[in-house]
Design a protein around this motif. Sequence first.
Motif, PDB file in Angstrom:
ATOM      1  N   TYR A   1       0.820  -1.195   0.004  1.00  0.00           N
ATOM      2  CA  TYR A   1      -0.138   0.013  -0.162  1.00  0.00           C
ATOM      3  C   TYR A   1       1.040   1.217   0.073  1.00  0.00           C
ATOM      4  CZ  TYR A   1       0.938  -0.506   4.982  1.00  0.00           C
ATOM      5  OH  TYR A   1       1.601  -0.986   6.133  1.00  0.00           O
ATOM      6  N   LYS A   2       0.311   2.215  -0.249  1.00  0.00           N
ATOM      7  CA  LYS A   2       0.876   3.603   0.008  1.00  0.00           C
ATOM      8  C   LYS A   2       0.050   4.686   0.484  1.00  0.00           C
ATOM      9  CE  LYS A   2       2.220   4.960  -4.489  1.00  0.00           C
ATOM     10  NZ  LYS A   2       2.472   5.579  -5.857  1.00  0.00           N
ATOM     11  N   PHE A   3       0.806   5.820   1.073  1.00  0.00           N
ATOM     12  CA  PHE A   3       0.146   6.688   1.707  1.00  0.00           C
ATOM     13  C   PHE A   3      -0.143   7.971   0.729  1.00  0.00           C
ATOM     14  CE2 PHE A   3       1.423   4.343   5.424  1.00  0.00           C
ATOM     15  CZ  PHE A   3       0.204   4.027   6.024  1.00  0.00           C
ATOM     16  N   LEU A   4      -1.318   8.362   0.446  1.00  0.00           N
ATOM     17  CA  LEU A   4      -1.625   9.577  -0.533  1.00  0.00           C
ATOM     18  C   LEU A   4      -1.717  10.727   0.440  1.00  0.00           C
ATOM     19  CD1 LEU A   4      -2.715   6.742  -2.103  1.00  0.00           C
ATOM     20  CD2 LEU A   4      -2.710   8.585  -4.105  1.00  0.00           C
TER      21      LEU A   4
ATOM     22  N   LEU B   1       7.201  16.366 -16.190  1.00  0.00           N
ATOM     23  CA  LEU B   1       6.510  15.596 -14.854  1.00  0.00           C
ATOM     24  C   LEU B   1       7.225  14.254 -14.961  1.00  0.00           C
ATOM     25  CD1 LEU B   1       4.598  14.974 -12.795  1.00  0.00           C
ATOM     26  CD2 LEU B   1       2.944  14.262 -14.340  1.00  0.00           C
ATOM     27  N   GLU B   2       7.242  13.726 -16.217  1.00  0.00           N
ATOM     28  CA  GLU B   2       8.201  12.511 -16.363  1.00  0.00           C
ATOM     29  C   GLU B   2       9.483  12.196 -15.953  1.00  0.00           C
ATOM     30  OE1 GLU B   2       5.809  13.935 -18.544  1.00  0.00           O
ATOM     31  OE2 GLU B   2       4.311  12.584 -17.734  1.00  0.00           O
ATOM     32  N   GLU B   3      10.135  13.335 -16.377  1.00  0.00           N
ATOM     33  CA  GLU B   3      11.481  13.414 -15.935  1.00  0.00           C
ATOM     34  C   GLU B   3      11.737  13.356 -14.485  1.00  0.00           C
ATOM     35  OE1 GLU B   3      13.910  16.217 -18.216  1.00  0.00           O
ATOM     36  OE2 GLU B   3      15.533  15.925 -16.783  1.00  0.00           O
ATOM     37  N   ALA B   4      10.637  13.996 -13.688  1.00  0.00           N
ATOM     38  CA  ALA B   4      10.620  14.164 -12.331  1.00  0.00           C
ATOM     39  C   ALA B   4      10.359  12.837 -11.633  1.00  0.00           C
ATOM     40  CB  ALA B   4       9.760  15.333 -11.802  1.00  0.00           C
TER      41      ALA B   4
ATOM     42  N   CYS C   1       7.262  14.520  -2.750  1.00  0.00           N
ATOM     43  CA  CYS C   1       6.172  15.550  -2.731  1.00  0.00           C
ATOM     44  C   CYS C   1       6.157  16.240  -3.997  1.00  0.00           C
ATOM     45  CB  CYS C   1       6.548  16.730  -1.616  1.00  0.00           C
ATOM     46  SG  CYS C   1       5.304  17.962  -1.707  1.00  0.00           S
ATOM     47  N   ILE C   2       5.020  16.701  -4.698  1.00  0.00           N
ATOM     48  CA  ILE C   2       4.851  17.421  -5.651  1.00  0.00           C
ATOM     49  C   ILE C   2       3.988  18.672  -5.006  1.00  0.00           C
ATOM     50  CG2 ILE C   2       2.599  16.361  -6.318  1.00  0.00           C
ATOM     51  CD1 ILE C   2       3.370  16.920  -9.348  1.00  0.00           C
ATOM     52  N   ILE C   3       4.446  19.744  -5.680  1.00  0.00           N
ATOM     53  CA  ILE C   3       3.774  20.914  -5.456  1.00  0.00           C
ATOM     54  C   ILE C   3       3.064  21.514  -6.639  1.00  0.00           C
ATOM     55  CG2 ILE C   3       3.898  23.316  -4.770  1.00  0.00           C
ATOM     56  CD1 ILE C   3       6.392  22.746  -3.137  1.00  0.00           C
ATOM     57  N   THR C   4       1.812  21.484  -7.025  1.00  0.00           N
ATOM     58  CA  THR C   4       1.150  21.740  -8.326  1.00  0.00           C
ATOM     59  C   THR C   4      -0.413  22.207  -7.962  1.00  0.00           C
ATOM     60  OG1 THR C   4       0.631  21.231 -10.508  1.00  0.00           O
ATOM     61  CG2 THR C   4       0.412  19.254  -8.664  1.00  0.00           C
ATOM     62  N   GLU C   5      -0.804  23.015  -8.629  1.00  0.00           N
ATOM     63  CA  GLU C   5      -2.338  23.280  -8.503  1.00  0.00           C
ATOM     64  C   GLU C   5      -3.092  22.384  -9.600  1.00  0.00           C
ATOM     65  OE1 GLU C   5      -3.877  25.283  -5.950  1.00  0.00           O
ATOM     66  OE2 GLU C   5      -1.775  25.111  -5.357  1.00  0.00           O
ATOM     67  N   ASN C   6      -2.609  21.555 -10.404  1.00  0.00           N
ATOM     68  CA  ASN C   6      -2.935  20.772 -11.539  1.00  0.00           C
ATOM     69  C   ASN C   6      -3.446  19.331 -10.907  1.00  0.00           C
ATOM     70  OD1 ASN C   6      -3.382  18.834 -13.614  1.00  0.00           O
ATOM     71  ND2 ASN C   6      -2.771  20.497 -15.024  1.00  0.00           N
ATOM     72  N   LYS C   7      -4.723  19.141 -10.787  1.00  0.00           N
ATOM     73  CA  LYS C   7      -4.922  17.944 -10.151  1.00  0.00           C
ATOM     74  C   LYS C   7      -4.588  16.653 -10.811  1.00  0.00           C
ATOM     75  CE  LYS C   7      -8.804  15.380  -8.020  1.00  0.00           C
ATOM     76  NZ  LYS C   7      -8.098  14.187  -8.372  1.00  0.00           N
ATOM     77  N   ALA C   8      -4.822  16.847 -12.230  1.00  0.00           N
ATOM     78  CA  ALA C   8      -4.423  15.395 -13.180  1.00  0.00           C
ATOM     79  C   ALA C   8      -2.857  15.323 -12.803  1.00  0.00           C
ATOM     80  CB  ALA C   8      -4.559  15.672 -14.661  1.00  0.00           C
ATOM     81  N   THR C   9      -2.152  16.357 -13.081  1.00  0.00           N
ATOM     82  CA  THR C   9      -0.533  16.521 -12.686  1.00  0.00           C
ATOM     83  C   THR C   9      -0.242  15.595 -11.257  1.00  0.00           C
ATOM     84  OG1 THR C   9      -0.373  18.148 -13.933  1.00  0.00           O
ATOM     85  CG2 THR C   9       1.705  17.525 -12.441  1.00  0.00           C
TER      86      THR C   9
ATOM     87  N   MET D   1       1.389  10.913  -8.231  1.00  0.00           N
ATOM     88  CA  MET D   1       1.128  10.263  -6.772  1.00  0.00           C
ATOM     89  C   MET D   1       0.805   8.600  -7.032  1.00  0.00           C
ATOM     90  SD  MET D   1      -1.127  12.918  -4.509  1.00  0.00           S
ATOM     91  CE  MET D   1      -0.886  12.400  -2.768  1.00  0.00           C
ATOM     92  N   ARG D   2       0.299   8.479  -8.386  1.00  0.00           N
ATOM     93  CA  ARG D   2       0.274   6.852  -8.925  1.00  0.00           C
ATOM     94  C   ARG D   2       1.560   6.306  -9.250  1.00  0.00           C
ATOM     95  NH1 ARG D   2      -2.194   6.277 -14.528  1.00  0.00           N
ATOM     96  NH2 ARG D   2      -0.293   7.200 -15.079  1.00  0.00           N
ATOM     97  N   ASP D   3       2.560   7.128  -9.808  1.00  0.00           N
ATOM     98  CA  ASP D   3       3.634   6.744 -10.469  1.00  0.00           C
ATOM     99  C   ASP D   3       4.959   6.704  -9.941  1.00  0.00           C
ATOM    100  OD1 ASP D   3       2.151   6.117 -12.705  1.00  0.00           O
ATOM    101  OD2 ASP D   3       2.777   7.509 -14.125  1.00  0.00           O
ATOM    102  N   VAL D   4       4.807   7.551  -8.492  1.00  0.00           N
ATOM    103  CA  VAL D   4       6.003   7.696  -7.707  1.00  0.00           C
ATOM    104  C   VAL D   4       6.259   6.475  -6.942  1.00  0.00           C
ATOM    105  CG1 VAL D   4       7.111   8.705  -5.991  1.00  0.00           C
ATOM    106  CG2 VAL D   4       6.633  10.058  -8.012  1.00  0.00           C
ATOM    107  N   ASP D   5       6.809   5.630  -6.607  1.00  0.00           N
ATOM    108  CA  ASP D   5       7.017   4.395  -6.131  1.00  0.00           C
ATOM    109  C   ASP D   5       7.583   4.734  -4.576  1.00  0.00           C
ATOM    110  OD1 ASP D   5       6.833   1.808  -4.995  1.00  0.00           O
ATOM    111  OD2 ASP D   5       8.560   1.266  -6.049  1.00  0.00           O
ATOM    112  N   ALA D   6       6.770   5.028  -3.498  1.00  0.00           N
ATOM    113  CA  ALA D   6       7.213   5.654  -2.200  1.00  0.00           C
ATOM    114  C   ALA D   6       6.274   5.196  -1.242  1.00  0.00           C
ATOM    115  CB  ALA D   6       7.574   7.025  -2.343  1.00  0.00           C
TER     116      ALA D   6
END
Lengths: 419, 419
Positions: A407-410, B328-331, B345-353, B358-363
């Motif tokens: 799982y992950k925490f969002l 974004l992909e490079e980040a 962490c990402i700082i953005t106002e774009n919800k899709a971004t 949050m989906r693709d970063v493995d943490a």
Amino acid sequence: MMDYKTLFETMGRQAKTAAFDMQKASTKMKNDVLARVADILEADMATILTANEEDMKHAVANGVPPVMMDRLQLTEDRIRQMALGVRQVIDLPDPIGECMERTARPNGIRIEKRRVPLGVIAMIYEARPNVTIDAAVLCLKTGNAVILRGGKEAMASNRALVAVLRRALKESGLPEDAVQLVEVTDREAVSDLLRQRAYIDVVIPRGGAGLIRRIVEESRIPVIETGSGVVHIYVDKEADPAKVVPIVINAKTQRPSVCNAAETLLVHREAVDTILPDVIDALIKAGVHLYGDEAIQRLTAAAMPATEESWYTEYNDLVMNCRVVDSLEEAIDHINRYGTKHSECIITENKATADTFMRDVDASSVYVNASTRFTDGFEFGYGAEIGISTQKLHARGPMGLPALTSYKFLVYGDGQTRG
Amino acid sequence: MMDYKTLFETMGRQAKTAAFDMQKASTKMKNDVLARVADILEADMATILTANEEDMKHAVANGVPPVMMDRLQLTEDRIRQMALGVRQVIDLPDPIGECMERTARPNGIRIEKRRVPLGVIAMIYEARPNVTIDAAVLCLKTGNAVILRGGKEAMASNRALVAVLRRALKESGLPEDAVQLVEVTDREAVSDLLRQRAYIDVVIPRGGAGLIRRIVEESRIPVIETGSGVVHIYVDKEADPAKVVPIVINAKTQRPSVCNAAETLLVHREAVDTILPDVIDALIKAGVHLYGDEAIQRLTAAAMPATEESWYTEYNDLVMNCRVVDSLEEAIDHINRYGTKHSECIITENKATADTFMRDVDASSVYVNASTRFTDGFEFGYGAEIGISTQKLHARGPMGLPALTSYKFLVYGDGQTRG
């Protein structure tokens, strides 16, 4: 000699890349792959059977024992069963994305705990080609990539089956490398595979105690231990005699080769004269060879003397240990000492006795008045099973789809900082 | 040379026996022990402080660095804080016995999945005496036995603290050996401890990356990896400038020595001219040393050139890497490559971004618009923390009391056998 380190690093990197795409795949995409797998299995039956015949020919030439030959052999019917199994996994709910917890903290951040795939799973197993499809399909359904290392006796069959899996992935627009087969078969190769911690998230061995011990010893990757089962049935002094014979005979003889079959019978001294004789008779009639302590040997000439070694042995055959104990506590001590933490059963009508047994016996599954043969993902209602864990970390007992997830925490904020 | 194998087998056996009694202890009994621990800590403050002075004297003589001295030192106030922490654990719900799932199967068997203790936990940590109390208390609350191996610099303090724990156990009628301290300090001894798989169920290391790597490499017991954190903040092109400086400064400087502090700043190219200058200014004003890629070095003379090594480094200090990315992909690629799967962490106002990040970063913990400093058992609302897991198996992210538990299946039958 081949450079295994480079080979496994390459496979690991490819698996990691594939896992990145697999975790993004929708439930529909993953189910489409599984449907393709089932279709191709049926359509390409001839190719698979030809490959399997090659394995069978080698097996005959190498004098492989009949029980292993049976596990190795594929037939049209067995392939149709495989395809059916794959289609059943399509119908199971996809655990990925499930919200397990949701919190709003006083500072305004919202936290969601959501299920994600484990990533890259290495499955190490013996010469059972059905495991190739079963394991891969469960890994794909849960958005993981898998590296398969089956027994060398099944290599041709596994190549054909992995070709089916990879073709289905490709045709569905998902990365073929989500399923890879290790084609080198010597033992040293496994050691190198077990060091790819940078790429592989978990190793799941399936097979005999020797295989599992070796992997636990050599792996630098977290392992989920499965399967080894020295399973006990304890007949309490307050057992209902009508339940004893059916449960013991079922647990020992219904399928003696599997891990949830019973290996040792413990009997309270006060049940020796009343309940035990019928059990011994029934076991002997069922063709079970007995090893017993002195009390058992006095009771029946058929019992060979049990040694310290006997109590530790998983026979996986029509053989059973039998020992008389003076108390519930002695039964529990015996089980916690010689058991493998798999499945353990008490037969008793006394609720307090049952509760003590179930609390104090350290095993994945503890039973009162039922056959241990139910320790199984399907019997437990999970609709699938990747194995039965005998360890306490991560997953314990029958492992369904959620055992292949993490799982992950969002955390959703609006500029919050910590004071 | 001492026979470590025998020593650790003895300790392991004693721990296992103690764990057997601990798993039976009621919530009240366990809470009584914790209350005694808190009381004795306060009553015996003088003894503990005397022992700690001895450690401090040795530390001075051995030239231990100031930051380590600070962690080693106990004061009346720190001991009072410890006691307070123990009392807070009393108030937490006891997870043991909790019914996680309940099923009735068509054949009439009822299955309950209930939480049980892990059994025996080995904690391996550095010269922080507070961990001795924290860790032991969480293990006791969850019905486990614990073997503690702290840094040798804290040996006298740990002896005094373990004496408190064992006295509390004894006075409460629970086995003293539920807490044992490893008093041998050479490195080889740890290797032998890490081989007691027959007695120890899990090893939890807490400390620097070097300690954790060594334990993962040497252990034959399942390990929960904790703590190492190369944490990133990605400033997207659609970041709200008002949120960037507060979050970056908080994540980097509020407590730079901890694992959830940020180490690397990634900035979208389109934010370099608009948002980045204020961030760089703020970081420099806060005394942060910068390592940057070429774009960053062009922007400020204060940035030293970052090397490949820099991106992998957990500074735990007022030092930060800074890199400009084109997308974004490079980040995401950078983070998945150099990160330790801790907090991102990402700082953005774009919800899709944000959702893609949050989906693709493995943490374990992925953030949008909040400081990574919140990755913490208390901040997440668990009321306790045994560590922050950076692996995917068993527990991920901040580990509260449930991370110290396993489960078992209790199967209730009435004579059922498998057909």
